[in-house]
Design an enzyme around this catalytic site. Structure first.
Site, PDB file in Angstrom:
ATOM      1  N   LYS A 141       0.852  -1.199   0.000  1.00 52.34           N
ATOM      2  CA  LYS A 141       0.000   0.000   0.000  1.00 52.34           C
ATOM      3  C   LYS A 141       0.881   1.241   0.000  1.00 52.34           C
ATOM      4  O   LYS A 141       1.556   1.534   0.980  1.00 52.34           O
ATOM      5  CB  LYS A 141      -0.916   0.039   1.223  1.00 52.34           C
TER       6      LYS A 141
ATOM      7  N   LEU B 102      -0.710  10.132  -0.632  1.00 47.31           N
ATOM      8  CA  LEU B 102      -0.240  11.418  -1.175  1.00 47.31           C
ATOM      9  C   LEU B 102       0.548  11.228  -2.467  1.00 47.31           C
ATOM     10  O   LEU B 102       0.618  12.144  -3.287  1.00 47.31           O
ATOM     11  CB  LEU B 102       0.633  12.148  -0.141  1.00 47.31           C
TER      12      LEU B 102
ATOM     13  N   GLY C  30       7.275   4.842   7.929  1.00 48.97           N
ATOM     14  CA  GLY C  30       6.413   6.004   8.134  1.00 48.97           C
ATOM     15  C   GLY C  30       6.684   6.613   9.492  1.00 48.97           C
ATOM     16  O   GLY C  30       7.778   6.458  10.050  1.00 48.97           O
TER      17      GLY C  30
ATOM     18  N   GLY D  14       3.596   3.805  13.203  1.00 55.69           N
ATOM     19  CA  GLY D  14       4.399   2.604  13.457  1.00 55.69           C
ATOM     20  C   GLY D  14       3.957   1.907  14.730  1.00 55.69           C
ATOM     21  O   GLY D  14       3.863   0.680  14.787  1.00 55.69           O
TER      22      GLY D  14
ATOM     23  N   GLU E  75      10.539   1.139   9.929  1.00 52.47           N
ATOM     24  CA  GLU E  75      11.499   2.214   9.619  1.00 52.47           C
ATOM     25  C   GLU E  75      10.772   3.513   9.918  1.00 52.47           C
ATOM     26  O   GLU E  75       9.878   3.904   9.168  1.00 52.47           O
ATOM     27  CB  GLU E  75      11.885   2.187   8.132  1.00 52.47           C
TER      28      GLU E  75
ATOM     29  N   CYS F 181      13.779  10.955   6.307  1.00 52.84           N
ATOM     30  CA  CYS F 181      13.782  10.398   7.666  1.00 52.84           C
ATOM     31  C   CYS F 181      15.146  10.556   8.330  1.00 52.84           C
ATOM     32  O   CYS F 181      15.238  10.743   9.531  1.00 52.84           O
ATOM     33  CB  CYS F 181      13.392   8.931   7.611  1.00 52.84           C
TER      34      CYS F 181
ATOM     35  N   GLU G 285      10.805  15.648  15.308  1.00 48.40           N
ATOM     36  CA  GLU G 285      11.003  15.634  13.857  1.00 48.40           C
ATOM     37  C   GLU G 285      10.084  16.660  13.199  1.00 48.40           C
ATOM     38  O   GLU G 285       8.873  16.635  13.409  1.00 48.40           O
ATOM     39  CB  GLU G 285      10.678  14.226  13.325  1.00 48.40           C
TER      40      GLU G 285
HETATM   41  P1  NAD Z   1       2.577   8.165   8.030  1.00 47.46           P
HETATM   42  O1  NAD Z   1       2.865   7.321   9.207  1.00 47.46           O
HETATM   43  O2  NAD Z   1       1.564   9.227   8.146  1.00 47.46           O
HETATM   44  O3  NAD Z   1       2.095   7.272   6.799  1.00 47.46           O
HETATM   45  C1  NAD Z   1       2.871   6.191   6.308  1.00 47.46           C
HETATM   46  C2  NAD Z   1       1.958   5.187   5.661  1.00 47.46           C
HETATM   47  O4  NAD Z   1       1.104   4.633   6.655  1.00 47.46           O
HETATM   48  C3  NAD Z   1       1.046   5.745   4.580  1.00 47.46           C
HETATM   49  O5  NAD Z   1       0.956   4.819   3.514  1.00 47.46           O
HETATM   50  C4  NAD Z   1      -0.287   5.859   5.300  1.00 47.46           C
HETATM   51  O6  NAD Z   1      -1.402   5.765   4.431  1.00 47.46           O
HETATM   52  C5  NAD Z   1      -0.233   4.661   6.215  1.00 47.46           C
HETATM   53  N1  NAD Z   1      -1.132   4.734   7.375  1.00 47.46           N
HETATM   54  C6  NAD Z   1      -1.611   5.838   7.999  1.00 47.46           C
HETATM   55  N2  NAD Z   1      -2.397   5.481   9.046  1.00 47.46           N
HETATM   56  C7  NAD Z   1      -2.401   4.131   9.085  1.00 47.46           C
HETATM   57  C8  NAD Z   1      -3.004   3.172   9.946  1.00 47.46           C
HETATM   58  N3  NAD Z   1      -3.778   3.530  10.967  1.00 47.46           N
HETATM   59  N4  NAD Z   1      -2.754   1.870   9.718  1.00 47.46           N
HETATM   60  C9  NAD Z   1      -1.972   1.477   8.695  1.00 47.46           C
HETATM   61  N5  NAD Z   1      -1.389   2.338   7.834  1.00 47.46           N
HETATM   62  C10 NAD Z   1      -1.584   3.652   8.033  1.00 47.46           C
HETATM   63  O7  NAD Z   1       3.988   8.745   7.554  1.00 47.46           O
HETATM   64  P2  NAD Z   1       4.263   9.720   6.330  1.00 47.46           P
HETATM   65  O8  NAD Z   1       3.803  11.081   6.712  1.00 47.46           O
HETATM   66  O9  NAD Z   1       3.748   9.116   5.068  1.00 47.46           O
HETATM   67  O10 NAD Z   1       5.848   9.669   6.254  1.00 47.46           O
HETATM   68  C11 NAD Z   1       6.660  10.470   6.988  1.00 47.46           C
HETATM   69  C12 NAD Z   1       7.308   9.692   8.106  1.00 47.46           C
HETATM   70  O11 NAD Z   1       7.983   8.544   7.597  1.00 47.46           O
HETATM   71  C13 NAD Z   1       8.350  10.473   8.841  1.00 47.46           C
HETATM   72  O12 NAD Z   1       8.223  10.312  10.225  1.00 47.46           O
HETATM   73  C14 NAD Z   1       9.658   9.869   8.353  1.00 47.46           C
HETATM   74  O13 NAD Z   1      10.727  10.046   9.220  1.00 47.46           O
HETATM   75  C15 NAD Z   1       9.286   8.459   8.145  1.00 47.46           C
HETATM   76  N6  NAD Z   1      10.192   7.809   7.182  1.00 47.46           N
HETATM   77  C16 NAD Z   1      11.119   6.923   7.657  1.00 47.46           C
HETATM   78  C17 NAD Z   1      12.013   6.310   6.789  1.00 47.46           C
HETATM   79  C18 NAD Z   1      13.054   5.344   7.302  1.00 47.46           C
HETATM   80  O14 NAD Z   1      13.701   4.689   6.501  1.00 47.46           O
HETATM   81  N7  NAD Z   1      13.252   5.227   8.603  1.00 47.46           N
HETATM   82  C19 NAD Z   1      11.950   6.604   5.425  1.00 47.46           C
HETATM   83  C20 NAD Z   1      10.996   7.509   4.974  1.00 47.46           C
HETATM   84  C21 NAD Z   1      10.120   8.097   5.876  1.00 47.46           C
END
Ligand code: NAD
Length: 493
Positions: free
Chosen positions: A179, A183, A232, A237, A254, A288, A387
């Site tokens: 999934k 955005l 995310g 997470g 991650e 990230c 962050e």
């Molecule tokens: P987010 O947690 O809002 O969303 C990530 C994904 O989770 C999206 O696909 C979203 O639709 C899904 N999601 C949202 N709510 C959910 C739920 N209740 N159950 C299951 N899935 C759900 O994060 P974001 O805003 O898309 O990304 C930014 C974040 O990701 C930042 O904190 C960043 O640091 C982190 N990130 C980490 C890495 C890494 O390698 N450590 C890499 C890229 C981004």
């Protein structure tokens, strides 16, 4: 406006059961870019069942690694053949400058080639003998695919984050339901088409676009999933981990970061400026591992701040498709609002705004923000500790190595860190004491498919990339054989 109103399930493009769609915007114009299929729990169930069948009955997990590698290499070729077009799609969906999108797509193809090599290696390395102290027995440890994997990814490197999960999962012999972020779903949907053309068997990769609560949550909770791989934010997470706990799913996370960059006074000032800028302004700071907390040894602090201010003022802001643009728009209105709010907070908390903090002049539309530098940021402030995920860097001075290390490690995150010094033994010593999964010396951010990626503390669990990324999608089984003709003698004496 383009239409991506179908999901890729069981090797076919199908409309969502309830026919739902959502829009993805071009962040440079705020105009709708595409109408996209919105999966809900029923579609997720169909996708997981298809992946389950592909794993339990299909050829994929039982094919040789070399045969899987051939498909992975064709996927890499398919991506390379369309690199320019995919990069432009990424720019329009995400906002990033085109040269960065071209890097991403090149790395995406490279990731499939890399895991093709590891899939091939599995043919000779999947079983390793285990030396046992008891010579009546012989034993092997065998690596097998973990099963059906669910993957949920963010929007900052849309196609590359898909590749970091899809490529090792397929190399291992897993099937997957992916999934993408609501955005930026477009390049992941294109990836499904490329995988289809490359001859990936039906059901091995299923692509379900949709919203987090409607599509992500049912995927995380689905009992048919053996492994969940999530990238995310920390709060999502944590929710994913709770969902996985119900069925004891294997998970890797991650998550976010607030990565420190320690700059010692013996550093070359121009090199420090370059890596600090790259470390926080590339991809609009939506990285990230962005080194968003910079600790500068006191002798260099004022001159470095001045050079940073000058260079930040020269950064060209604009539509990612325009030549020479280094800073595109942020991905969305909500991300823009969050970053503006953080900047407001920094001002209230007494941090000194050295540059930026505002919407740049001349942009009526688009989620544009100036590169922003805060100095003398209080160590207990929100902006020093949390962050921001935007082009906002925080700086503080330090006097000695112990103080710098303490400040760097004083965080609930532990994704990445960087250290700069001409004294290499010192830089190496500091690197070993930093509590982070990725440490850069004399640079910040370069990322290699071969090396492990992941965080300590709240930044995650497990490692992606390299052989560690493949191990994410493998179980280890022992097969132990009794070779002796003698009775075991538990009751036969
Ligand atoms: P987010 O947690 O809002 O969303 C990530 C994904 O989770 C999206 O696909 C979203 O639709 C899904 N999601 C949202 N709510 C959910 C739920 N209740 N159950 C299951 N899935 C759900 O994060 P974001 O805003 O898309 O990304 C930014 C974040 O990701 C930042 O904190 C960043 O640091 C982190 N990130 C980490 C890495 C890494 O390698 N450590 C890499 C890229 C981004």
């Amino acid at each position: 406006m383009n239409t991506y109103d179908q999901l890729y399930i069981d090797g076919q493009w199908v409309a969502p059961v309830r026919g739902g769609t959502f829009e993805t915007l071009d962040p440079s114009s705020e105009q709708p870019l595409a109408r996209v299929a919105a999966a809900n729990a029923e579609d997720i169930d169909l996708a997981v069942r298809a992946a389950r069948r592909a794993f339990d009955e299909g050829p994929w997990p039982n094919m040789s690694g070399a045969a899987r590698a051939a498909v992975l290499r064709r996927i890499a070729q398919g991506i390379r053949a369309r690199q320019q077009e995919l990069a432009e799609l990424e720019v329009r969906d995400n906002g990033k400058p085109l040269p960065e999108a071209l890097w991403d797509i090149g790395d995406t193809a490279g990731c499939f080639d890399f895991y093709a090599d590891l899939a091939e290696d599995l043919d000779s390395h999947a079983e390793q003998p285990v030396a046992l102290a008891d010579e009546r027995f012989s034993s092997v440890a065998r690596k097998e695919p973990v099963g059906v994997a669910g993957a949920i990814i963010p929007w900052n490197f849309p196609m590359l984050m898909a590749a970091w999960k899809v490529a090792p999962a397929l190399a291992a012999g897993c099937s997957m339901v992916l999934k993408p972020s609501e955005l930026t779903p477009l390049t992941a949907l294109e990836l499904a088409g490329i995988a289809h053309e490359a001859g990936l068997p039906a059901g091995v990769l299923n692509l379900v676009s949709g919203l987090g609560p409607d599509a992500g949550a049912p995927l995380a909770e689905h009992p048919g999933i053996d492994k969940l791989a999530f990238t995310g934010s920390v709060p999502t997470g944590s929710r994913i981990m709770q969902a996985a706990a119900k069925d004891i799913k294997n998970i890797s996370l991650e998550l976010g970061g607030k990565s420190p960059f320690i700059v010692f006074a013996d550093s070359d000032i121009e090199a420090a400026v370059e890596w600090i800028m790259f470390g926080i302004f590339w991809n609009q700071g939506q990285v990230c591992s962005a080194t968003s907390r910079v600790l500068v040894q006191r002798e260099l602090y004022a001159p470095l701040l001045e050079r940073l201010r000058q260079e930040a003022g020269k950064v060209r802001i604009g539509n990612g498709m325009e030549e020479g643009v280094l800073l595109g728009p942020l991905v969305s209105q909500s991300q823009y609002d969050k970053v503006r709010e953080a900047i407001g907070r920094g001002r209230e908390e007494g941090a000194r705004l050295v540059h930026g903090g505002e919407r740049p002049a001349g942009f009526a539309k688009g989620f544009y923000l100036q590169p922003t530098i805060f100095a003398d940021v209080p160590e207990d402030s929100w902006i020093w500790n949390e962050e921001i995920f935007g082009p906002v860097v925080c700086l503080r001075p330090f006097d000695d190595e112990a103080e710098a290390l303490h400040a760097a490690n004083d965080s609930r995150f532990g994704l990445a860190a960087a250290v700069m010094s001409r004294d290499l033994p010192r830089a190496e010593r500091v690197a070993r004491k930093l509590r982070a999964g990725i440490v850069w010396i004399n640079c910040s951010q370069p990322t290699f498919t071969e090396a492990p990626w992941g965080g300590y503390k709240h930044s995650g669990i497990g490692r992606e990339l390299g052989e560690w990324g493949l191990n994410n999608y493998l179980e280890t089984k022992q097969i132990t054989r009794y070779d002796s003709e003698q009775p075991w003698a538990w009751y036969i004496k």
